[in-house]
Structures are given as structure tokens and as C-alpha cells.
Design an enzyme around this catalytic site. Sequence first.
Site, PDB file in Angstrom:
ATOM      1  N   ALA A 107      21.686  31.515  13.416  1.00  0.00           N
ATOM      2  CA  ALA A 107      21.300  32.644  13.346  1.00  0.00           C
ATOM      3  C   ALA A 107      21.784  33.578  13.789  1.00  0.00           C
ATOM      4  O   ALA A 107      22.518  33.839  14.836  1.00  0.00           O
ATOM      5  CB  ALA A 107      19.610  33.337  13.937  1.00  0.00           C
ATOM      6  N   HIS A 108      20.829  35.138  13.662  1.00  0.00           N
ATOM      7  CA  HIS A 108      21.615  36.131  14.117  1.00  0.00           C
ATOM      8  C   HIS A 108      21.444  36.533  15.819  1.00  0.00           C
ATOM      9  O   HIS A 108      20.605  35.858  16.517  1.00  0.00           O
ATOM     10  CB  HIS A 108      20.586  37.306  13.213  1.00  0.00           C
ATOM     11  CG  HIS A 108      18.908  38.032  13.536  1.00  0.00           C
ATOM     12  ND1 HIS A 108      18.548  38.712  13.223  1.00  0.00           N
ATOM     13  CD2 HIS A 108      18.501  36.944  14.423  1.00  0.00           C
ATOM     14  CE1 HIS A 108      17.387  38.247  13.596  1.00  0.00           C
ATOM     15  NE2 HIS A 108      17.716  37.379  14.571  1.00  0.00           N
ATOM     16  N   ASN A 109      22.931  37.283  16.062  1.00  0.00           N
ATOM     17  CA  ASN A 109      22.855  37.253  17.007  1.00  0.00           C
ATOM     18  C   ASN A 109      23.174  36.231  17.906  1.00  0.00           C
ATOM     19  O   ASN A 109      22.877  36.462  19.544  1.00  0.00           O
ATOM     20  CB  ASN A 109      22.238  38.489  18.347  1.00  0.00           C
ATOM     21  CG  ASN A 109      21.890  39.587  17.321  1.00  0.00           C
ATOM     22  OD1 ASN A 109      21.011  39.446  16.612  1.00  0.00           O
ATOM     23  ND2 ASN A 109      22.743  40.126  16.999  1.00  0.00           N
TER      24      ASN A 109
ATOM     25  N   GLN B 189      19.616  45.023   8.875  1.00  0.00           N
ATOM     26  CA  GLN B 189      20.300  43.622   9.651  1.00  0.00           C
ATOM     27  C   GLN B 189      21.968  44.537   9.667  1.00  0.00           C
ATOM     28  O   GLN B 189      22.549  44.711   9.184  1.00  0.00           O
ATOM     29  CB  GLN B 189      20.468  41.920   9.539  1.00  0.00           C
ATOM     30  CG  GLN B 189      19.084  41.292   8.916  1.00  0.00           C
ATOM     31  CD  GLN B 189      18.768  41.016  10.688  1.00  0.00           C
ATOM     32  OE1 GLN B 189      19.154  40.255  11.257  1.00  0.00           O
ATOM     33  NE2 GLN B 189      17.695  41.526  10.668  1.00  0.00           N
TER      34      GLN B 189
ATOM     35  N   ARG C 273      24.905  37.452   9.901  1.00  0.00           N
ATOM     36  CA  ARG C 273      24.886  38.250  10.509  1.00  0.00           C
ATOM     37  C   ARG C 273      23.657  39.187  11.698  1.00  0.00           C
ATOM     38  O   ARG C 273      22.502  38.945  11.807  1.00  0.00           O
ATOM     39  CB  ARG C 273      24.850  39.416   9.346  1.00  0.00           C
ATOM     40  CG  ARG C 273      24.078  40.059   8.995  1.00  0.00           C
ATOM     41  CD  ARG C 273      24.408  40.985   7.936  1.00  0.00           C
ATOM     42  NE  ARG C 273      25.226  41.723   7.565  1.00  0.00           N
ATOM     43  CZ  ARG C 273      26.217  41.858   7.248  1.00  0.00           C
ATOM     44  NH1 ARG C 273      26.784  41.603   6.805  1.00  0.00           N
ATOM     45  NH2 ARG C 273      27.111  42.864   7.891  1.00  0.00           N
TER      46      ARG C 273
END
Length: 341
Positions: A235-237, A194, A214
Site C-alpha cells: 500500500a501507499h507509503n 495520491q 504510489r
Amino acid sequence: MTLGELAEALGLQLEGDPARRIESVATIQSAGPGELCFLANDRYRQHLRSTRAGAVILHARDAADCPVAALLSDNPYADYARAAALLHPAGKAEAGISSSASVDPGATLGEGVHVGAGAVVGAGVELADGVEIGPGCVVAGPSRIGAGSRLRPRVVIEPGVTIGRDCLIHAGVVIGADGFGFAPDGDDWVKVPQLGGVRIGDRVELGAATTVDRGAIEDTVIGDGVKLDNQVQVAHNVQIGANTVIAGCTAIAGSSKIGRSCMIAGGVGIAGHLTIADGAVVTAMTLVSRDIREPGIYSGSLPMDDGASWRKNSARFRKLDDLARRVARLERELKDKGEKS
């Protein structure tokens, strides 16, 4: 404050004695002569005529029924919030570093920074003027926290996080932990590094125990003025547009984009890689499994079933309104034929 001072600070018209002193806020049912209340919901109008408050913030249309001083407002709830902040200002921690805190020499601290007991501030961290780091927080570098932002106790900031000005991060929040990224490889899972960070805008508030992961490659982004309740999972993005509010226990899967000025109620599940339009409203416990392309109110979830049956029934459910109209039309036609015969 006096009512005159409150009226001037809020830009509201006062009907009543400007010299009356107001010390605190209360509900319209319980407020006494030194207290301020508000009326914004029709269900509480029954209590207006009997209130003993020092003053009521209300719409001009309700002023005739108010037996005490009135502050006339187009938005009584918002003006109550501003008044409450004036009467009950948030305490500001004194500048300085606790003797039990650990601040790396490679960190940069602005003027008036407070670092609480047991907190850890790592190398490469930048704390702008007036930042408050609560007891037991861990802030790893490189990261940056903007002027006037406050971290409550035991917040964890991982490397690669940028937080804007005047943000409030409540206890137990974790920002910048790894997103849930694993590539299947036979019976095993390969962890996907990540490598992105987290960018948080100005005037953002994150509720207790909320988590913001991240990004996998690019950053997770939370826009200016966003408010997240307790225990929200980002969550990520994920990208969340400016001034969106999200209630507790909502979970947003990776790479979904939520527009500006949306309202997401509690317990909502938002699947990954979706887009939600600006101004959308999603009601409690809704499962969002496809894009929302237009503003409006969206609701609904279906009970668990085996995957194939659930997909069939979900598709049929969306046709239910059309089916009901067709059945009603057929019933009318059969009735007309029966009457003619």
C-alpha cells in the site's frame, strides 16, 4: 559445461572428473549422468547413495556417501541456483521496437532496449541500456527504468515510478496505482489525492499480479534486493528494507515500515503505520497488528469475533503463558499440602 568449468565458475572444490559434461539440472532422485543436482535438506539424504546424477552439489560432510562426482559447497542450495543459471541462461530479447508498439518521441531509450508487441511507452519515460519491455506493457512518464531491468507481459507502470538496475517485474504487475486514501465526510468519502511516487531499488523481483501503490505525499519505497512473490499488495507509503523476501498473498497496509533482511511468509496481514525490525521472520497467515521491535520468529492470529470481545480475548491470550505457570505452581503447592497432611 564441463564439471571443471562449473567448479571454476562457482569457486567450488570438485571431487570427480573435470572433463565430464553437464547439460542440465534435475532432482537428486531423477538426475541422470549428464545432469546436476544438489543436496541441502536432510530429508533427501536417503536418495544420495542411489543417485545417478553426473554430479551433486553438497556439503563436504556428505561427500563420503556420494557415489558420483561432487562439488563441495558451504551453501548447496545457493550454489545450485548459480549453477542452474549458468546451465539455463535466461533468454535475452533482441534490441529493437516492435512494429505494433507505440513509443512517444518524448521518451528516451538507451542502447540495446527492446520494446515488445503492443507495448506503450509514454513521453518522459527513460529506459536505460538493455531494458526489456514485454508485450502489452504500458509505461507512463515521467518514470525511469534502470539498466538491464526486464518487464514481463502486461506490466503497468504509472507516472512517478523509478525502478533500479537488473530488476525483474513479472506479468500483470501494477506499480504506481493510487493508494487507498479516502477521508470520511458524513456518509460520503472524499478521495485524497495520491501525490507521491514509487522508488524501487536494484535487483528487485516482483511476482505476477503484485501491486505497489504510489505514496500519498511521500514515495513508497522498496529497497535493493527485495523479492516479492505473486499477488502481494504493497500500500501507499510502505517502506521495505533491502533484501527482505515476502511470500504470496501478503498484504501490507499503508505507511508500515518493514526492516532489512526480513522473511514474511504467505498470507500475512500487516496493519498500517507499523514498524517491523530488521531480521524479523513472520510465519504464514499471521496477523501483525502491533510493532515488531526485535528480530525473531513471530506467529499467530485469532478467529473473528465482535470487536470488543476480540480485543479482550487478544489481551488475555498474551497472558496465557503466565497464567499457565501460575496454575502449575498452585497445583504443586496443593499437591505438597495434600502429601503433608
